[in-house]
Design an enzyme around this catalytic site. Structure first.
Site, PDB file in Angstrom:
ATOM      1  N   ILE A 253       1.005  -1.176  -0.092  1.00 32.14           N
ATOM      2  CA  ILE A 253      -0.078  -0.043  -0.146  1.00 32.14           C
ATOM      3  C   ILE A 253       0.684   1.289   0.100  1.00 32.14           C
ATOM      4  O   ILE A 253       0.341   2.367  -0.655  1.00 32.14           O
ATOM      5  CB  ILE A 253      -1.124  -0.182   1.170  1.00 32.14           C
ATOM      6  CG1 ILE A 253      -1.984   0.998   0.827  1.00 32.14           C
ATOM      7  CG2 ILE A 253      -0.261   0.214   2.425  1.00 32.14           C
ATOM      8  CD1 ILE A 253      -3.343   0.677   1.404  1.00 32.14           C
TER       9      ILE A 253
ATOM     10  N   GLY B  34       2.914  -3.954  11.538  1.00 30.36           N
ATOM     11  CA  GLY B  34       2.033  -4.247  10.384  1.00 30.36           C
ATOM     12  C   GLY B  34       2.149  -3.168   9.348  1.00 30.36           C
ATOM     13  O   GLY B  34       3.200  -2.528   9.193  1.00 30.36           O
TER      14      GLY B  34
ATOM     15  N   ASP C 187       0.656  -0.284   9.392  1.00 26.53           N
ATOM     16  CA  ASP C 187       0.835   1.013  10.272  1.00 26.53           C
ATOM     17  C   ASP C 187       2.327   1.535  10.348  1.00 26.53           C
ATOM     18  O   ASP C 187       2.782   2.445   9.700  1.00 26.53           O
ATOM     19  CB  ASP C 187       0.240   1.033  11.594  1.00 26.53           C
ATOM     20  CG  ASP C 187      -0.007   2.128  12.303  1.00 26.53           C
ATOM     21  OD1 ASP C 187       0.117   3.443  11.733  1.00 26.53           O
ATOM     22  OD2 ASP C 187      -0.672   2.442  13.495  1.00 26.53           O
TER      23      ASP C 187
ATOM     24  N   THR D 116      -7.159  -7.467   9.664  1.00 26.99           N
ATOM     25  CA  THR D 116      -7.028  -8.942   9.403  1.00 26.99           C
ATOM     26  C   THR D 116      -5.494  -9.444   9.839  1.00 26.99           C
ATOM     27  O   THR D 116      -5.132 -10.608   9.712  1.00 26.99           O
ATOM     28  CB  THR D 116      -7.039  -9.176   7.874  1.00 26.99           C
ATOM     29  OG1 THR D 116      -6.315  -8.478   7.013  1.00 26.99           O
ATOM     30  CG2 THR D 116      -8.466  -8.790   7.550  1.00 26.99           C
TER      31      THR D 116
ATOM     32  N   TYR E 139      -4.871  -7.607  14.444  1.00 26.10           N
ATOM     33  CA  TYR E 139      -6.359  -7.443  15.045  1.00 26.10           C
ATOM     34  C   TYR E 139      -7.144  -8.702  14.778  1.00 26.10           C
ATOM     35  O   TYR E 139      -8.483  -9.087  15.474  1.00 26.10           O
ATOM     36  CB  TYR E 139      -7.096  -6.212  14.869  1.00 26.10           C
ATOM     37  CG  TYR E 139      -6.822  -5.092  15.517  1.00 26.10           C
ATOM     38  CD1 TYR E 139      -5.768  -5.083  16.462  1.00 26.10           C
ATOM     39  CD2 TYR E 139      -7.282  -3.699  15.239  1.00 26.10           C
ATOM     40  CE1 TYR E 139      -5.130  -3.877  17.193  1.00 26.10           C
ATOM     41  CE2 TYR E 139      -6.728  -2.519  15.794  1.00 26.10           C
ATOM     42  CZ  TYR E 139      -5.870  -2.650  16.908  1.00 26.10           C
ATOM     43  OH  TYR E 139      -5.600  -1.523  17.455  1.00 26.10           O
TER      44      TYR E 139
END
Ligand code: AR6
Length: 166
Positions: free
Chosen positions: A10, A31, A33, A118, A121
């Site tokens: 991303i 992750g 973030d 996914t 979390y």
């Protein structure tokens, strides 16, 4: 609004806004973030997030994209998955809906989403893909023309493609 799914990272997406799967403190983390903070420039992104005063689960708030190809990052907070009976589907759907609303406020014509909730979390991938596609399909927007679902692995991509009927 067109919905598409790709395999990719991303942080590399050339869209107006990318969505971050953040935590409610908007404090950065692991992750996607962590990857977004690093690629944007951790110091600037941290400072911009700190000014937002956190974000409730299911809501979304924007910052600039700084060094990213994307002009904006829309930070949304997905639910931690317990058993699916604690409002998780509604909260996850709200993340997609609110992110689009924030994109509209920014005037963003294109937006890319990771598979919110996914990873750390723990949201089951199949259900999360169903909610992502189902929620985006209900969106009517004259501003956001493209929503891209960015899968980080082949299995997630296959779920998106199945949900999209491709
Ligand atoms: N591009 C696209 N997708 C990615 C990338 C990437 N570069 N990196 C990971 N993914 P997660 P969550 C996928 O755990 O479950 C953080 O610490 C990954 O494969 O990043 O919502 C936050 O600060 C998975 O499918 O987010 C929160 O504390 C998806 O992104 C917490 O984790 C989401 O996984 C949020 O957990």
């Amino acid at each position: 609004m067109k919905i598409e799914a790709i395999l990719g990272d991303i942080t590399k997406q050339k869209v107006d806004a990318i969505v971050n799967a953040a935590n409610s403190a908007l404090a950065g983390g692991g992750g996607v973030d962590g990857a977004i903070h690093r690629a944007a420039g951790a110091e600037q992104m941290h400072a911009a997030c700190a000014k937002l005063g956190g974000c409730p689960t299911g809501d979304a708030k924007p910052t600039p994209g700084f060094r990213l190809p994307a002009k904006w990052v829309i930070h949304t907070v997905g639910p931690r998955y317990r058993d699916g009976q604690h409002g998780e589907p509604e909260a996850l759907a709200s993340c997609y809906r609110r992110s689009i609303e924030v994109a509209e406020e920014l005037g963003a014509a294109s937006i890319a989403f990771p598979a919110i909730s996914t990873g750390i979390y723990g949201y089951p991938l199949e259900e999360a893909a169903h909610i992502a596609v189902g929620t985006l399909r209900e969106v009517r927007s004259s501003i956001v023309q493209l929503a891209r679902l960015v899968a980080f692995d082949q299995y997630t991509l296959s779920l998106y493609l199945a949900e999209l009927g491709i």
